[in-house]
Every structure is written in structure tokens, then in C-alpha cells.
Design an enzyme around this catalytic site. Structure first.
Site, PDB file in Angstrom:
ATOM      1  CG  ASP A  32      -2.113   0.847   1.107  1.00 24.25           C
ATOM      2  OD1 ASP A  32      -2.082   1.773   0.289  1.00 24.25           O
ATOM      3  OD2 ASP A  32      -3.091   0.604   1.816  1.00 24.25           O
ATOM      4  CB  CYS A  71      -6.243   2.841  -1.984  1.00 25.95           C
ATOM      5  SG  CYS A  71      -5.005   3.708  -1.077  1.00 25.95           S
ATOM      6  CG  HIS A 127      -9.921   1.652   0.814  1.00 24.55           C
ATOM      7  ND1 HIS A 127      -8.840   2.439   0.494  1.00 24.55           N
ATOM      8  CD2 HIS A 127     -10.866   2.495   1.310  1.00 24.55           C
ATOM      9  CE1 HIS A 127      -9.106   3.694   0.804  1.00 24.55           C
ATOM     10  NE2 HIS A 127     -10.321   3.751   1.308  1.00 24.55           N
ATOM     11  CG  HIS A 219      -1.591   3.852   3.843  1.00 19.22           C
ATOM     12  ND1 HIS A 219      -1.843   4.890   4.704  1.00 19.22           N
ATOM     13  CD2 HIS A 219      -2.378   4.061   2.751  1.00 19.22           C
ATOM     14  CE1 HIS A 219      -2.747   5.698   4.155  1.00 19.22           C
ATOM     15  NE2 HIS A 219      -3.083   5.218   2.966  1.00 19.22           N
ATOM     16  CG  ASN A 283      -1.648   4.152  -4.713  1.00 19.02           C
ATOM     17  OD1 ASN A 283      -2.721   3.733  -4.265  1.00 19.02           O
ATOM     18  ND2 ASN A 283      -0.704   4.633  -3.920  1.00 19.02           N
TER      19      ASN A 283
END
Ligand code: NAG
Ligand code: NAG
Ligand code: NAG
Ligand code: NAG
Length: 546
Positions: A32, A71, A127, A219, A283
């Protein structure tokens, strides 16, 4: 007569089931917000990721692998095989108080696999919708889910804090299927690692396995404590000059260790040689700005949330014992939407036809040209779009300029000589696994590392093209992967061609309906301080206590 039929049916069933049982297992690992320059197979000497690197060196590194720039759209595209803007999932990610989700009419990857006999498990982040039970993974093809439903969680406390107009709002977000996982202790990357290993260990091998491990790492955590890692791991990385980057590197190291552990668990279960492993970032990294994690996409331009390459050209690799003899670097275009049909081909099932994804399996296996020519991102929420076709990339609309610069070069500092890459490779779990399955890794194979490394003469003082107010930016993305030389005035014909192709995609956009609106019924204080579901399918609010 009747008995005979039964026998025939039995044999047909056995044959069908046998086919299903032998299908390859799939283990899909997602990082992430990890940057291009945060894996050592892309050339970083600072952050070493020996386990991930070895999967690339003995599998196939995807050199031009693209994703959406944030995300929720990336995950929606992965699950459906459709660009996010055709399902209304584009733009700023879902917040926890929104009653919005990947539309339930969309059939998604685990549902296809389940139809073909797969046991399907999600460990980690979801998510793509959490307000209603029917939006959750266990309602959408996953046999089990252990993990967080929203964008991220604190690495030790598993809570997520949002700032609403009524003030700060926080709640826990770690669930086992439909219940809050109250009993869990530990660093979340370890927790997910243990869960993934336990899924592998207890897997019934009469079925093929689909295990998606969507890590929280690397993240950032909540604003008050964005960078979190066990202190002994941070200490091991003291060659990294910038302290924030050192914490970030420790978050990445734990992720890399988990990749090694998962590969080892597959070997110990006896299923590694019939397993396809994928590792991707969702990403680009977010070096600065909101949710900064000190990742680096250097020398690519731009961050997460940006249409420039740093936001969308991300880490990707695929590994299988069958690929160990292949060319280890594939240079064709691939987009996150392509996994659904590509994996379908790899496991010999018919891919769905009404999707944007293209089956690239044979091109990757045989190192042939990609069948994908066009890559598009449309974010009608922020107001930008880009299109790549052939050698060219056009960026249009309004971008967030601070997210579109070169960053990360100031984060690369190493104090002293740094650790030896060779020894980190040789000490890794995947290194010993490869020798045990007869695919010993030769250190000279790190030539791939030099081949994949992107080197640009980035002049950070040079005036860059920013789209907006009618200005568009055009790049030859093959010759200028760092997007420094705008060609829009010298090549108007290409601008026109790409603009009209992009117009076709604009016609397909399902507009973003509820731009991050938080509903008071979602308040964690109404749900025992968890971010639990709060709305039933008829739209009624679900009363408290579960
Ligand atoms: C989730 O539900 C499935 C199916 O009922 C069950 O097998 C599994 O053990 C549950 N998972 C967890 C983590 O409780
Ligand atoms: C490897 O190739 C064989 C022969 O084509 C196939 O049966 C098997 O499923 C493949 N394994 C994986 C993991 O793709
Ligand atoms: C567009 O125009 C506005 C108003 O003149 C200005 O503030 C803004 O900086 C411009 N944006 C770009 C990308 O040039
Ligand atoms: C709420 O959480 C507490 C512990 O945090 C737990 O003891 C209690 O059982 C929970 N209540 C409900 C209704 O789930």
C-alpha cells in the site's frame, strides 16, 4: 440402467473436480503506497527487499506495469477488470463514513475463482465499501476476511481517525469476517503475515487456493503517528540518513520479510510449485503531502494522486516455477485491470468478455509484445485525465501541482557504506527456498537490476509542464520516462489523436456520486468504537451493538 448413469455422472464429476483441484494456486500480495524506488530490484541500495527481488529475478519483473493513482480505484479495477471510471470508483478514495461501494452488480475476481472451485481468502485491506454487509468481502466471493475494511489502520492500535466537520472521529477497523477482532495483539504486518501463513497451513489441498494478502504496509498511520515500525528493525537500518525514511524502510523491511515467510509457508505446505505469486503496489508512493509516508518514486515524476508516472507506474512482478526459465524482464504495457483475464488464462478458465482487462499471460510467458496499447485514467473528482498510447502520453485537466513534482532524491542518503546487497540476498528466506526447489539463484542474475533501473538526467530547476487552464502536456514516455520534455506544441497531431481517443473514454465515465460525505450514523461511538456496518440494504440505519 439407472446405476450405469450414476457411474457415468460420477466419472464426469470426478474428472471435472480433478481439473479444478489441479488448477494453480494464486497468492496475490499488495503493498500500500509503496514507491518505485523502494524495492532494491529497481536499483535502490538504500532499502533492500531481497525476498521481493528474488521473486522478480526468478520470475518476471513487469517493467511497465500501471495502476490507478490511488487505493480505492486501483482495488476496484483489480477486482472487476474494469477501469475505475466505468464503475464510478475513480478519484479520491472511500472514507469510512461514506455509504458508497463498488456496485454489487459487478462480479469480481474471487467470485469467478470460487465458481471454479477455489478456496478464497482475503487477509488485510479491502477499501471498496464498508457501510453495508453486502459490500463486505465475505458477501462478495471471499470465504473469509481478516483485516481492515477502510483505507489504513494504526500499526499497533488498528484504529483509523478521520476529521469530520464535527471534529476528530476515530474507531477500530480490524475484523474477522463480520465481527470486530478484539483479541488481536502486535504489529499489523506481523499479524497479517501470521494470518496468511495460517490460511496456507490449514488449506485443504483438494481445492485450489486463492489468497490475497493486502498489507497495510507501508501506508502511513494516523496523522499523530504516521510512521510505525518495531524499534529493533528501525535500529538495524541506521545506515539510512533521514530518520523518517529509516522508519519507512523498516515498514518496508517487515513487508519484505512477510513475502519471504509466505513463500516458505507455501514450500512447507508442498504447494509452492503449483502456485502463481503476484506482488504489486496499489499506486505510487506519497513522499510528502497528506498521508506522507516518505516513500520515493525517484526518478519518476509525481506522487500518489497524480497522473504523472510516479503515481501510476508501479512495482509489479509475477512468479511461478514455470516462469523460472523465462526471460525475467517483461517490457510490455500492463494495467491493473489486466490481472483478471491474465490470471484466468494462467489457470485455464474463460475470462469474462465485458471488461477492459486484456489477457497478457502468453505475452508475459513468451516475452512477446504486449496486446495492451492504451492506458487511461480519468479522475472527474479532481478533474484530470491521462492517456498513454504507443510511445506517447497526454496529461490533461487540473492536477494538484504539489503532487506532480520530482521528490525523493533528498531521501536517498546513506550514512557510511550501507549493508551488502549480496549478503542480504543470501540471507533471505526466498534464497533458501529457491535452492530447495532446484532454482538456485546466481548472483550474476542481478544484471536485471541494472537493466530495469530508470536513469534520467532530472533537472529539478527546469520549468515543467503542468496541465490546467487549457494547457495539456505531451511526453514520449519511452524516451522520456521522467516526463520532463513537453512535446505538446511540437506534435499537435499526436495531441489531437490522443485527445479524441480520450474523448471516447470520457463518454464511458460513471460520475462519482457522493464525494466524501460522512454520515453521522457511521460514527464509531454508535458502534462500540468500531467502524462497523451501519446501513442495511433497504437503506435503514442498523441499530447499535453487534
Ligand atoms: C470466516 O468464515 C468462514 C466461513 O464461515 C470460516 O471458515 C472462517 O473460519 C471465518 N474466518 C475467521 C477469520 O473467523
Ligand atoms: C505449469 O505448467 C504446467 C504445464 O503447462 C501446468 O499444468 C501447470 O498448471 C503450470 N503451473 C503453474 C503454477 O502455472
Ligand atoms: C489557472 O489559472 C488560475 C487563474 O488565473 C491560476 O490561479 C492557476 O494557477 C492557473 N493554473 C495553472 C495550472 O496554470
Ligand atoms: C464493546 O467493547 C468492549 C471492549 O472494548 C466489550 O467488552 C463489549 O462486549 C463490547 N460490547 C458489545 C455490545 O459488543
Amino acid at each position: 440402467m439407472f446405476l450405469k448413469w450414476k457411474v457415468v455422472v460420477f466419472y464426469i464429476l470426478m474428472t471435472v473436480m480433478d481439473g479444478e483441484a489441479n488448477r494453480p494456486n494464486i497468492v496475490f500480495i499488495i503493498a500500500d503506497d509503496m514507491g518505485w524506488d523502494d524495492v532494491s530490484f529497481h536499483g535502490s541500495d538504500q532499502i533492500q527487499t531481497p525476498n521481493i527481488d528474488l521473486l522478480a529475478y526468478s520470475g518476471v519483473a513487469l517493467e511497465r506495469y500501471y495502476s490507478h493513482c490511488v487505493c480505492t480505484p486501483s482495488r476496484a479495477a483489480l477486482l472487476t477488470g474494469k477501469f475505475a471510471y466505468v464503475t464510478g470508483m475513480q478519484g479520491y478514495p472511500l472514507t469510512n463514513g461514506e455509504d458508497r461501494a463498488l456496485p454489487t452488480i459487478e462480479k469480481i475476481l474471487p467470485q469467478y475463482l470460487k465458481e471454479h472451485g477455489y478456496a478464497t481468502h482475503l487477509v488485510g485491506k479491502w477499501h471498496v465499501g464498508l457501510s453495508r454487509v453486502e459490500y463486505l468481502p465475505t458477501s462478495r466471493g471471499f470465504d473469509s476476511h481478516f483485516g481492515h475494511r477502510g483505507g489504513y489502520i494504526d500499526y499497533y492500535e488498528y484504529d483509523l481517525l478521520e476529521t469530520w466537520n464535527i471534529g476528530d472521529v476515530s474507531g477500530y477497523d480490524l475484523f474477522r469476517n463480520l465481527s470486530f477482532a478484539r483479541d488481536v495483539e502486535g504489529y499489523i504486518t506481523d499479524v497479517y503475515n501470521e494470518e496468511a501463513k495460517s490460511v496456507i497451513k490449514s488449506h485443504d489441498i483438494s481445492k485450489p487456493l486463492f489468497l490475497m494478502v493486502a498489507h497495510n504496509a507501508p501506508h502511513s498511520g494516523n496523522e499523530q503517528a504516521p510512521l510505525q515500525a518495531p524499534r529493533e528493525v528501525v535500529r538495524e537500518l541506521r545506515h539510512i540518513e533521514l530518520p523518517q525514511r529509516r522508519y519507512y524502510a523498516a515498514m518496508v523491511k517487515k513487508l519484505d520479510d512477510s513475502v519471504g515467510d509466505i513463500v516458505k509457508a507455501l514450500l512447507e505446505k508442498g504447494i509452492l510449485e503449483n502456485t502463481i505469486i503476484i506482488f504489486i503496489s496499489d499506486n505510487g508512493g506519497i513522499t510528502s503531502q497528506a498521508f506522507a509516508n516518505y516513500a520515493s518514486n525517484w526518478p519518476l515524476r509525481g506522487l500518489k494522486s497524480s497522473p504523472f508516472e510516479g503515481g501510476v507506474r508501479v512495482n509489479g512482478l509475477v512468479w511461478s516455477k514455470n516462469l523460472t526459465q523465462s526471460q525475467h524482464l517483461w517490457k510490455g504495457y500492463m494495467h491493473v485491470v489486466d490481472w483478471l483475464p491474465t490470471l484466468s488464462k494462467a489457470i485455464d478458465i474463460d475470462p469474462p468478455t465485458n471488461i477492459d482487462g486484456i489477457d497478457l499471460w502468453d505475452s508475459i510467458v513468451s516475452n512477446e509484445a504486449s496486446k495492451r496499447d492504451v492506458i487511461v485514467e480519468i479522475d472527474d473528482y479532481t478533474g484530470f485525465a491521462y492517456i498513454i498510447s504507443g510511445d506517447y502520453k497526454l496529461v490533461t485537466g487540473e492536477v494538484l501541482a504539489n503532487y506532480c513534482t520530482y521528490q525523493g532524491n533528498k531521501h536517498k542518503g546513506i550514512a557510511g557504506s550501507g549493508p551488502s546487497y549480496k549478503s542480504s540476498i543470501e540471507k533471505s528466506a526466498v534464497y533458501s527456498v529457491l535452492s530447495r526447489i532446484g532454482v538456485p539463484f546466481l548472483y550474476s542474475d542481478t544484471n536485471l537490476r541494472n537493466e530495469i533501473k530508470i536513469s534520467c538526467d532530472v533537472d529539478t530547476s527546469k520549468d515543467l509542464c503542468y496541465p490546467g487552464n487549457g494547457t495539456v502536456c505531451l511526453y514520449n514516455i519511452k524516451e522520456d520516462p521522467c516526463e520532463s520534455t513537453d512535446l505538446s506544441t511540437s506534435k499537435p497531431d499526436i495531441v489531437d489523436k490522443l485527445t479524441s481517443r480520450l474523448q471516447l473514454e470520457f463518454k464511458r465515465v460513471i460520475p462519482r456520486t457522493v464525494p466524501h460525505e460522512s454520515n453521522l450514523n457511521a460514527l464509531p461511538s454508535l458502534h462500540n468504537y468500531t467502524w462497523d456496518v451501519w446501513r442495511s440494504s433497504d437503506g435503514e440505519t442498523i441499530p447499535i451493538t453487534k
